[in-house]
Structures are given as structure tokens and as C-alpha cells.
Write a protein that holds these residues in place. Structure first.
Motif, short mmCIF file in Angstrom:
data_model
loop_
_atom_site.label_atom_id
_atom_site.label_comp_id
_atom_site.label_asym_id
_atom_site.label_seq_id
_atom_site.Cartn_x
_atom_site.Cartn_y
_atom_site.Cartn_z
N UNK A 29 7.44 -11.79 57.11
CA UNK A 29 7.24 -12.43 55.81
C UNK A 29 5.77 -12.47 55.41
N UNK A 30 4.88 -12.71 56.36
CA UNK A 30 3.45 -12.80 56.07
C UNK A 30 2.70 -11.98 57.10
N UNK A 31 2.49 -10.71 56.77
CA UNK A 31 1.86 -9.79 57.73
C UNK A 31 0.44 -10.21 58.08
N UNK A 32 -0.32 -10.68 57.10
CA UNK A 32 -1.71 -11.07 57.35
C UNK A 32 -1.77 -12.25 58.31
N UNK A 33 -0.91 -13.23 58.11
CA UNK A 33 -0.89 -14.41 58.99
C UNK A 33 -0.47 -14.03 60.40
N UNK A 34 0.54 -13.16 60.51
CA UNK A 34 1.00 -12.74 61.83
C UNK A 34 -0.08 -11.96 62.57
N UNK A 35 -0.77 -11.07 61.86
CA UNK A 35 -1.84 -10.29 62.48
C UNK A 35 -2.93 -11.22 63.01
N UNK A 36 -3.26 -12.24 62.23
CA UNK A 36 -4.28 -13.21 62.67
C UNK A 36 -3.84 -13.99 63.89
N UNK A 37 -2.57 -14.41 63.90
CA UNK A 37 -2.04 -15.16 65.04
C UNK A 37 -2.06 -14.30 66.30
N UNK B 198 -3.23 -5.37 67.24
CA UNK B 198 -1.84 -5.31 66.77
C UNK B 198 -1.65 -4.14 65.82
N UNK B 199 -0.42 -3.74 65.61
CA UNK B 199 -0.11 -2.56 64.81
C UNK B 199 0.08 -2.81 63.33
N UNK B 200 -0.30 -3.98 62.85
CA UNK B 200 -0.26 -4.24 61.41
C UNK B 200 -1.56 -3.73 60.79
N UNK B 201 -1.44 -2.78 59.88
CA UNK B 201 -2.59 -2.20 59.19
C UNK B 201 -2.56 -2.71 57.75
N UNK B 202 -3.42 -3.68 57.46
CA UNK B 202 -3.40 -4.39 56.19
C UNK B 202 -4.65 -4.05 55.38
N UNK B 203 -4.45 -3.66 54.13
CA UNK B 203 -5.56 -3.29 53.23
C UNK B 203 -6.45 -2.20 53.83
N UNK B 204 -5.83 -1.26 54.50
CA UNK B 204 -6.57 -0.16 55.13
C UNK B 204 -6.26 1.17 54.43
N UNK B 205 -4.99 1.40 54.15
CA UNK B 205 -4.58 2.67 53.55
C UNK B 205 -4.93 2.70 52.06
N UNK B 206 -5.52 3.81 51.61
CA UNK B 206 -5.85 4.00 50.20
C UNK B 206 -4.79 4.80 49.45
#
Length: 226
Positions: free
Chosen positions: A185-193, A203-211
Motif C-alpha cells: 500500500x505504501x512502498x516508500x514507508x515500507x522501504x524506509x522501515x 531492499x528491492x523497492x525502486x522509488x522515484x528512480x526510473x525515468x
């Protein structure tokens, strides 16, 4: 050639067209980017291009070197002009899950050092919400069961990735815990946790990386911009 392999080849080879003479290029890991790497080698020979590359894994380095592509150590590079990589999932905002091939740590370091990141994806990789693909989390071997328990208590349903009867080892000799969250539900929060958990390497969440994503759409390539 089956449909998925055809799509991987189509988008992988298309991505090689974005590489210009004089560039330093990041080469990702996986079967789709392998087509990019092979096509790039063909272009270097046919067009006499001056291209240098930074690799995201031992497997990619081995392929690039076999094709005569000049490789640089990331420490010797000020920046990377363009990185082309695959993904395991991407959502409408072009956030994604990566690491199915086990190279998430090096892939994220190279991506962050790049001016621009393009992902290549067959049709199966587009999703409305991340999480159907198990989220890879690279962890130290020291005390990994404690990280496992923390993820279990978080409801992430982790599993230790195996290579036959032995745990899978990344290029950095770490373990991977694949989290079967089903929906994030919240990828940014999970990545931070996850990254705040002692012993988690990445972790394998790539947030605001791909253009930009080059995605297969039947017999053509669809270009999706962030």
C-alpha cells in the motif's frame, strides 16, 4: 521463440538505440537487458562507437567482456549518463520491484549514480499496485533469522531464497529474503522501515528512480515517461 522472449528481445534491443557515442552506460542484470548488451556490442562494432560501461553484476560483467564492451569500475566514474535495466514489476508512477535476479544492491547504487534510468519490460511487468512479485530484501548472513522474524511479524511472509539446497548468495555474499506481501500500500514507508532494520543491506523497492519504461505492447514498444 515464445511470446515473452520475443517481447524481451524487442524492448531490450530498442533500448540500445538510446545509447549515444561517447556515453558511459550502466548495464543492468537479467534476461531482457542481455538483449540490450548484445545489441550494444553489435552497434559498437558496426558504428565504431566509443562506449564505456559500468556493470551491475558479475553475470553482466562476464557477458559484456565476452562481447568486447569496455567496462569501468564505478569508483572511477564521476557519473553515468544512462543506465538500462530490467524490472520485475512497475506501477503507473514507474516505481518498481527489482532484484529477482539477485543484483538489487549493485543495481540501485548504479541507478543512483546515473543521470537517467530506462527500464525495459515485457508485457507481464506492468501492474496497478506493487507486491504481487515477491519483494527481495538483501540481508547480512549474520543474524539473518532475527531480520526474518521482524519481517514475519510485519506480515511480509518472508522466505529465504535458495540455490538448490544452499541459501542463494548475492555478489556481495549476502542472503536474500523474498517477501510475499501480495500488495504494497505504501512502498516508500515500507522501504524506509526495511532499511531501518539492522542487518538489512538494501531492499528491492525502486522509488522515484526510473525515468522511462520501454514496455512491450503486442508487436510494438510503448514508451512510458515518469
Amino acid at each position: 521463440m515464445d511470446q515473452q522472449t520475443y517481447e524481451k528481445k524487442m524492448v531490450g534491443e530498442k533500448a540500445a538505440e538510446y545509447i549515444k557515442d561517447g556515453m558511459i552506460v550502466g548495464l543492468g542484470t537479467g534476461s531482457t537487458v542481455a538483449f540490450t548488451t548484445k545489441k550494444l556490442a553489435d552497434r559498437i562494432k558496426a558504428e565504431n562507437l566509443s562506449i564505456q560501461a559500468v556493470s551491475t553484476s558479475h553475470a553482466t560483467s562476464k557477458l559484456a567482456e565476452s562481447l568486447g564492451i569496455s567496462l569501468l569500475d564505478l569508483n572511477d566514474v564521476q557519473k553515468i549518463d544512462l543506465t538500462i535495466d530490467g524490472c520485475d514489476e512497475f506501477d503507473p508512477e514507474l516505481n518498481g520491484i527489482k532484484g529477482g535476479g539477485g543484483a538489487l544492491l549493485f543495481e540501485k547504487i548504479v541507478a543512483q549514480a546515473s543521470d537517467r534510468n530506462i527500464w525495459v519490460a515485457d508485457a507481464s511487468k506492468a501492474v496497478n499496485q506493487l507486491g504481487a512479485f515477491p519483494l527481495p530484501v538483501e540481508v547480512l548472513r549474520f543474524g539473518w533469522r532475527h531480520m526474518f522474524r521482524a519481517m514475519e511479524e510485519k506480515g511480509l511472509h518472508p522466505k529465504l531464497r535458495m540455490n538448490g539446497e544452499e541459501p542463494f548468495l548475492t555478489d556481495s555474499k549476502n542472503y536474500i529474503l523474498d517477501c510475499h506481501a501480495k500488495a504494497i500500500d505504501d512502498a516508500k514507508a515500507l522501504a524506509g522501515w526495511l532499511n531501518a532494520l539492522p542487518g538489512v543491506v538494501e531492499n528491492g523497492l525502486f522509488i522515484n528512480i526510473c525515468d522511462q519504461v520501454l514496455a512491450a505492447d503486442h508487436d510494438k514498444v510503448k514508451v512510458i515517461n515518469r
